[in-house]
Design an enzyme around this catalytic site. Structure first.
Site, PDB file in Angstrom:
ATOM      1  N   THR A  81      68.182  46.615  43.334  1.00  0.00           N
ATOM      2  CA  THR A  81      66.969  47.472  44.297  1.00  0.00           C
ATOM      3  C   THR A  81      65.913  47.835  43.254  1.00  0.00           C
ATOM      4  O   THR A  81      64.955  48.427  43.822  1.00  0.00           O
ATOM      5  CB  THR A  81      67.817  48.511  44.869  1.00  0.00           C
ATOM      6  OG1 THR A  81      68.603  49.316  44.027  1.00  0.00           O
ATOM      7  CG2 THR A  81      68.563  48.168  45.821  1.00  0.00           C
ATOM      8  N   LYS A  90      78.511  43.952  36.245  1.00  0.00           N
ATOM      9  CA  LYS A  90      77.650  42.888  36.559  1.00  0.00           C
ATOM     10  C   LYS A  90      77.272  41.707  35.645  1.00  0.00           C
ATOM     11  O   LYS A  90      76.192  41.587  34.809  1.00  0.00           O
ATOM     12  CB  LYS A  90      76.140  43.638  36.685  1.00  0.00           C
ATOM     13  CG  LYS A  90      76.067  44.746  37.761  1.00  0.00           C
ATOM     14  CD  LYS A  90      74.617  45.178  37.952  1.00  0.00           C
ATOM     15  CE  LYS A  90      74.721  46.579  38.948  1.00  0.00           C
ATOM     16  NZ  LYS A  90      75.272  47.567  38.698  1.00  0.00           N
ATOM     17  N   LEU A  91      78.301  40.905  35.609  1.00  0.00           N
ATOM     18  CA  LEU A  91      78.427  39.720  34.533  1.00  0.00           C
ATOM     19  C   LEU A  91      77.205  38.625  34.952  1.00  0.00           C
ATOM     20  O   LEU A  91      77.116  38.358  36.060  1.00  0.00           O
ATOM     21  CB  LEU A  91      79.713  39.018  34.551  1.00  0.00           C
ATOM     22  CG  LEU A  91      80.683  39.899  33.481  1.00  0.00           C
ATOM     23  CD1 LEU A  91      81.011  40.980  33.920  1.00  0.00           C
ATOM     24  CD2 LEU A  91      82.068  39.046  33.260  1.00  0.00           C
ATOM     25  N   LYS A 116      84.313  53.888  40.850  1.00  0.00           N
ATOM     26  CA  LYS A 116      83.458  52.889  40.579  1.00  0.00           C
ATOM     27  C   LYS A 116      83.151  53.200  38.818  1.00  0.00           C
ATOM     28  O   LYS A 116      82.668  54.304  38.506  1.00  0.00           O
ATOM     29  CB  LYS A 116      82.243  52.833  41.045  1.00  0.00           C
ATOM     30  CG  LYS A 116      81.230  51.788  40.428  1.00  0.00           C
ATOM     31  CD  LYS A 116      80.193  51.516  41.248  1.00  0.00           C
ATOM     32  CE  LYS A 116      78.876  52.266  40.957  1.00  0.00           C
ATOM     33  NZ  LYS A 116      78.201  51.826  39.703  1.00  0.00           N
ATOM     34  N   ASP A 164      82.012  47.746  37.504  1.00  0.00           N
ATOM     35  CA  ASP A 164      80.816  47.290  37.941  1.00  0.00           C
ATOM     36  C   ASP A 164      80.147  47.009  36.702  1.00  0.00           C
ATOM     37  O   ASP A 164      79.208  47.659  36.168  1.00  0.00           O
ATOM     38  CB  ASP A 164      80.101  48.731  38.562  1.00  0.00           C
ATOM     39  CG  ASP A 164      78.765  48.250  39.088  1.00  0.00           C
ATOM     40  OD1 ASP A 164      78.214  47.045  38.987  1.00  0.00           O
ATOM     41  OD2 ASP A 164      78.057  49.204  39.121  1.00  0.00           O
ATOM     42  N   ASP A 217      76.277  35.181  32.692  1.00  0.00           N
ATOM     43  CA  ASP A 217      76.243  34.423  31.583  1.00  0.00           C
ATOM     44  C   ASP A 217      76.516  32.820  31.867  1.00  0.00           C
ATOM     45  O   ASP A 217      76.804  32.617  32.851  1.00  0.00           O
ATOM     46  CB  ASP A 217      77.327  35.021  30.498  1.00  0.00           C
ATOM     47  CG  ASP A 217      76.757  34.811  29.044  1.00  0.00           C
ATOM     48  OD1 ASP A 217      76.577  33.569  28.598  1.00  0.00           O
ATOM     49  OD2 ASP A 217      77.084  35.679  28.126  1.00  0.00           O
ATOM     50  N   ILE A 218      76.829  32.039  30.701  1.00  0.00           N
ATOM     51  CA  ILE A 218      77.304  30.780  31.158  1.00  0.00           C
ATOM     52  C   ILE A 218      78.764  30.711  31.954  1.00  0.00           C
ATOM     53  O   ILE A 218      79.396  31.460  31.532  1.00  0.00           O
ATOM     54  CB  ILE A 218      77.166  29.644  29.844  1.00  0.00           C
ATOM     55  CG1 ILE A 218      78.178  30.116  28.837  1.00  0.00           C
ATOM     56  CG2 ILE A 218      75.711  29.594  29.345  1.00  0.00           C
ATOM     57  CD1 ILE A 218      78.438  29.471  27.556  1.00  0.00           C
ATOM     58  N   PRO A 219      78.983  29.617  32.849  1.00  0.00           N
ATOM     59  CA  PRO A 219      79.980  29.663  33.241  1.00  0.00           C
ATOM     60  C   PRO A 219      81.330  29.975  32.627  1.00  0.00           C
ATOM     61  O   PRO A 219      82.221  30.585  32.973  1.00  0.00           O
ATOM     62  CB  PRO A 219      80.099  28.389  34.019  1.00  0.00           C
ATOM     63  CG  PRO A 219      78.613  28.008  34.180  1.00  0.00           C
ATOM     64  CD  PRO A 219      77.949  28.420  32.977  1.00  0.00           C
ATOM     65  N   ASN A 220      81.481  28.910  31.537  1.00  0.00           N
ATOM     66  CA  ASN A 220      82.638  29.286  30.689  1.00  0.00           C
ATOM     67  C   ASN A 220      82.918  30.887  30.173  1.00  0.00           C
ATOM     68  O   ASN A 220      84.074  31.360  30.074  1.00  0.00           O
ATOM     69  CB  ASN A 220      82.554  28.239  29.413  1.00  0.00           C
ATOM     70  CG  ASN A 220      83.857  28.235  28.560  1.00  0.00           C
ATOM     71  OD1 ASN A 220      84.978  28.046  28.998  1.00  0.00           O
ATOM     72  ND2 ASN A 220      83.871  28.577  27.363  1.00  0.00           N
ATOM     73  N   GLY A 255      77.546  58.372  44.473  1.00  0.00           N
ATOM     74  CA  GLY A 255      77.570  58.943  43.106  1.00  0.00           C
ATOM     75  C   GLY A 255      77.216  60.633  43.158  1.00  0.00           C
ATOM     76  O   GLY A 255      78.230  61.300  43.572  1.00  0.00           O
ATOM     77  N   ARG A 256      76.065  60.894  42.784  1.00  0.00           N
ATOM     78  CA  ARG A 256      75.524  62.160  42.539  1.00  0.00           C
ATOM     79  C   ARG A 256      75.938  63.126  43.827  1.00  0.00           C
ATOM     80  O   ARG A 256      76.307  64.294  43.374  1.00  0.00           O
ATOM     81  CB  ARG A 256      74.050  62.146  42.162  1.00  0.00           C
ATOM     82  CG  ARG A 256      73.961  61.799  40.608  1.00  0.00           C
ATOM     83  CD  ARG A 256      72.487  61.389  40.561  1.00  0.00           C
ATOM     84  NE  ARG A 256      72.272  60.139  41.068  1.00  0.00           N
ATOM     85  CZ  ARG A 256      71.033  59.480  40.918  1.00  0.00           C
ATOM     86  NH1 ARG A 256      70.157  60.112  40.235  1.00  0.00           N
ATOM     87  NH2 ARG A 256      70.878  58.346  41.696  1.00  0.00           N
TER      88      ARG A 256
HETATM   89  O1  C5P Z   1      74.218  58.791  42.122  1.00  0.00           O
HETATM   90  P1  C5P Z   1      74.207  57.697  43.219  1.00  0.00           P
HETATM   91  O2  C5P Z   1      74.717  58.039  44.461  1.00  0.00           O
HETATM   92  O3  C5P Z   1      72.628  57.374  43.479  1.00  0.00           O
HETATM   93  O4  C5P Z   1      74.964  56.418  42.681  1.00  0.00           O
HETATM   94  C1  C5P Z   1      74.749  55.378  43.209  1.00  0.00           C
HETATM   95  C2  C5P Z   1      75.502  54.235  42.188  1.00  0.00           C
HETATM   96  O5  C5P Z   1      75.505  52.942  42.827  1.00  0.00           O
HETATM   97  C3  C5P Z   1      75.125  54.240  40.577  1.00  0.00           C
HETATM   98  O6  C5P Z   1      76.220  54.056  40.025  1.00  0.00           O
HETATM   99  C4  C5P Z   1      73.996  53.169  40.755  1.00  0.00           C
HETATM  100  O7  C5P Z   1      73.990  52.412  39.543  1.00  0.00           O
HETATM  101  C5  C5P Z   1      74.767  52.050  41.777  1.00  0.00           C
HETATM  102  N1  C5P Z   1      73.900  51.139  42.481  1.00  0.00           N
HETATM  103  C6  C5P Z   1      72.776  51.523  43.012  1.00  0.00           C
HETATM  104  N2  C5P Z   1      71.806  50.603  43.529  1.00  0.00           N
HETATM  105  C7  C5P Z   1      72.187  49.221  43.569  1.00  0.00           C
HETATM  106  C8  C5P Z   1      72.991  48.872  42.774  1.00  0.00           C
HETATM  107  C9  C5P Z   1      74.169  49.752  42.004  1.00  0.00           C
HETATM  108  O8  C5P Z   1      72.383  52.572  43.327  1.00  0.00           O
HETATM  109  N3  C5P Z   1      71.584  48.360  43.920  1.00  0.00           N
END
Ligand code: C5P
Length: 234
Positions: free
Chosen positions: A121, A63-64, A34, A61, A66-69, A212-213
């Site tokens: 979230t 996350k767009l 990602k 990722d 904006d206006i549809p066009n 991620g982490r």
């Molecule tokens: O490091 P970690 O496992 O928390 O990373 C989760 C990834 O998912 C990050 O890139 C975070 O921006 C993304 N994300 C999230 N919660 C969301 C949408 C995206 O944690 N609701």
């Protein structure tokens, strides 16, 4: 549809992400990567091409919204980057989501998966009510936006693994749930609030987990990745 573990490569430079991915060069399975705003804004479209050339699938990722066009034309650019999955905010309306799909579709009719963000979230119900003037409950809004995404023809939503059953119940099992907030039972939670283990995410029916982490900050990222794959995919 194949379940997979998507590794959130939240790095701020080309060098950092490539040296991280180098650790996986001996692996049979190439991690699904990602790429978020941080890396994309720092390293530009070339980092997408470079990671793609290395044989990884990519969830871009950005996350767009904006206006549809504008969204349609931007999606056409992402389509030409040959990513496998990208996303937008369902908040932008059904018309915007339909325009995004048009922009994303290649001349041969194929396209990357398109996934909607419902409510972030980080947005709480009081903030939604007091700042955004949305009076409904958070679960109602999430479900309604998921239904809008399905009506527009999108492939799925980003949500918590805990929401996968209700999203699948309302939108069908074929509607993809891409789920962050995943932690090992014996690992650090960090700033995530509602967390789920890879095993539990699998039981709940998540289609993709975004991790991620727990992988990127692990002492042995390859071992942590394998542990996720064994628990979620195998
Ligand atoms: O490091 P970690 O496992 O928390 O990373 C989760 C990834 O998912 C990050 O890139 C975070 O921006 C993304 N994300 C999230 N919660 C969301 C949408 C995206 O944690 N609701």
């Amino acid at each position: 549809m194949g379940k997979d573990v998507i590794v959130a490569c939240d790095f701020s430079s080309r060098e950092a992400v490539l040296s991280f991915l180098d650790k996986f060069s001996g692996e049979g399975r190439k991690p699904y990567v990602k790429i978020g705003m941080e890396l994309f804004y720092a390293a530009g479209p070339e980092i997408v091409r470079e990671i793609k050339r290395r044989g990884h699938s990519i969830f871009l990722d950005l996350k767009l919204c904006d206006i549809p066009n504008t969204v349609k034309k931007s999606m056409a650019v992402l389509r030409d980057l040959d990513v496998d999955m990208t996303n937008l905010h369902a908040f932008g309306t059904i018309e915007m989501m339909k325009a995004a799909l048009e922009g994303l579709t290649r001349p041969d009719g194929t396209r990357p998966l398109l996934i909607a963000v419902t409510q972030l979230t980080s947005t709480s119900e009081p903030r939604m009510r007091d700042e955004l003037l949305i009076e409904k409950s958070l679960p109602e809004v999430v479900m309604h936006y998921a239904m809008n995404a399905r009506q527009a023809g999108l492939d799925g939503v980003v949500c918590s693994p805990l929401e996968s059953p209700v999203v699948h119940g309302g939108c069908g099992d074929g509607f993809i749930t891409v789920t962050p907030g995943v932690r090992f039972a014996d690992g650090a939670v960090g700033d995530q609030v509602r967390v789920t283990t890879p095993e539990r995410a699998r039981e709940l029916g998540s289609d993709y987990i975004v991790v991620g982490r727990p992988i990127t900050a692990a002492e042995d990222p390859v071992a942590a990745y394998r542990r996720c794959v064994e628990a979620f995919v195998d």
